[in-house]
Design a protein around this motif. Sequence first.
Motif, mmCIF file in Angstrom:
data_model
loop_
_atom_site.group_PDB
_atom_site.id
_atom_site.type_symbol
_atom_site.label_atom_id
_atom_site.label_comp_id
_atom_site.label_asym_id
_atom_site.label_seq_id
_atom_site.Cartn_x
_atom_site.Cartn_y
_atom_site.Cartn_z
ATOM 1 N N THR A 169 0.826 -1.213 0.000
ATOM 2 C CA THR A 169 0.000 0.000 0.000
ATOM 3 C C THR A 169 0.858 1.259 0.000
ATOM 4 O O THR A 169 0.446 2.291 -0.543
ATOM 5 N N ARG A 175 -3.503 -0.252 -5.452
ATOM 6 C CA ARG A 175 -4.911 -0.247 -5.061
ATOM 7 C C ARG A 175 -5.673 -1.217 -5.958
ATOM 8 O O ARG A 175 -5.156 -1.666 -6.977
ATOM 9 N N LEU A 201 -3.446 -4.345 -6.134
ATOM 10 C CA LEU A 201 -3.173 -4.679 -4.738
ATOM 11 C C LEU A 201 -3.609 -6.108 -4.445
ATOM 12 O O LEU A 201 -2.892 -6.867 -3.784
#
Length: 437
Positions: free
Chosen positions: A399, A404, A408
């Motif tokens: 992160t 994202r 992620l």
Amino acid sequence: MFVFSVKPFFSVLLVSLSLLFLLVLLSPPSLLSQIPISGGEVVGIWNVRRLVEWRPCNWWLQGQQTALPLETNGYIRVDCYGGLNQMRRDFCDGVGIARLLNATLVLPKFEVASYWNETSGFADVYDVDYFIQHMNGFVKVVKELPPEVASKEPVPVDCSKRKGQFDYVESVLPSLLQHKYISITPAMSQRRDRYPLYAKAALCQACYKALRLSRSLEMKASELLEAIPKPFLSLHLRFEPDMVAYSQCEYKGLSPASMKAIEEAQIDRKPWTGDLARIWRLRGKCPLTPNETAVVLESLSIPPTTNIYLAAGDGLMEMEGLTETYANIFTKSSLLSREDFTNMHGNTKAALDYYVSINSDSYVATYFGNMDKMVAAMRAFKGLYKTLFLSRRGFAELTSKGLRGKELMAALWKVHRDDFAIGRGSALPECFCEFKL
């Protein structure tokens, strides 16, 4: 008029698809498995092929026991402090030390702590007769001291700096021989690998075969286990005010109620700020929030319909972050009668969580504390390998790079896939050996 030849087009398409298929086949596995997809279906973390397993070592389970000496050097009582699993760990270490020093073991003293809302002793949690019976041949254990010793308190011996065999033989044995009755609290940084096999075998036997819950408590734990819808995942979530305060981590976006609870628990442990806070988080020191936990579970393809037993203490904060994604959450307070729940203390509640977790279909921990280590090792002892520790460090690193969404998710999958494949943190090496699959 434009003329389009169908035959050449299909020839080119066929060649292109063949080359693409060949390229996929020849791609390195590490690249292919970054995305958890197989045959059009999502692959869950429990379907990942493990490379190693931790199993109880044969030298302990099947080895020839070293005969106990006829004469004892004295009596040792292990004084245990903290939560139940910390006390269990200290007691197991104390069993190994007693065997190392040829001492007779007295039933341990469990701390009576208002902080843990605790008044229960060893016999309230564990089956004493079962323990003594299963330690026969490994170490001498007595319920009561002989009259010449029973009238006096044990002499406390500081073990905070003792690590290995010779530390105890040189520093603790003389006190044992002189006073005949001593009390010890083993150091947290034990070097059990320095023990002879007979002392390690006593430790392992105590931890994984001889410690069984008392009959009444095991009956209650069995009822709780039966009440949980199957199959289920046991989740050890740590996001209580005292845990967050102890971690000294900064959190943004928490509710005013959570922030107030953390501030009240901090006392003089103020959170790190600026670069120190960032470095601390990148080192994996910060507990995952319920929302972050939900994100990681999603990345592992754990379905939102999963039944989750929450193995946790009282006072968890920000639970909406988890329940918005995973609604089938079950707790001790929701499954036990109000009377049963309110009459329980810290140790008995922790014992129920431990029992449910070692018997769950899968176990996921957001931290790596004493309970997690004990549960993972006992699950390995029972041959249950759907056990995983969520990577706080991995989450923080990914992160911090700005990952994202799907990026992620794919990166979190890869981190945890690798951890699960090699069985990271799944057992205590003193009693378990690595088996390559």
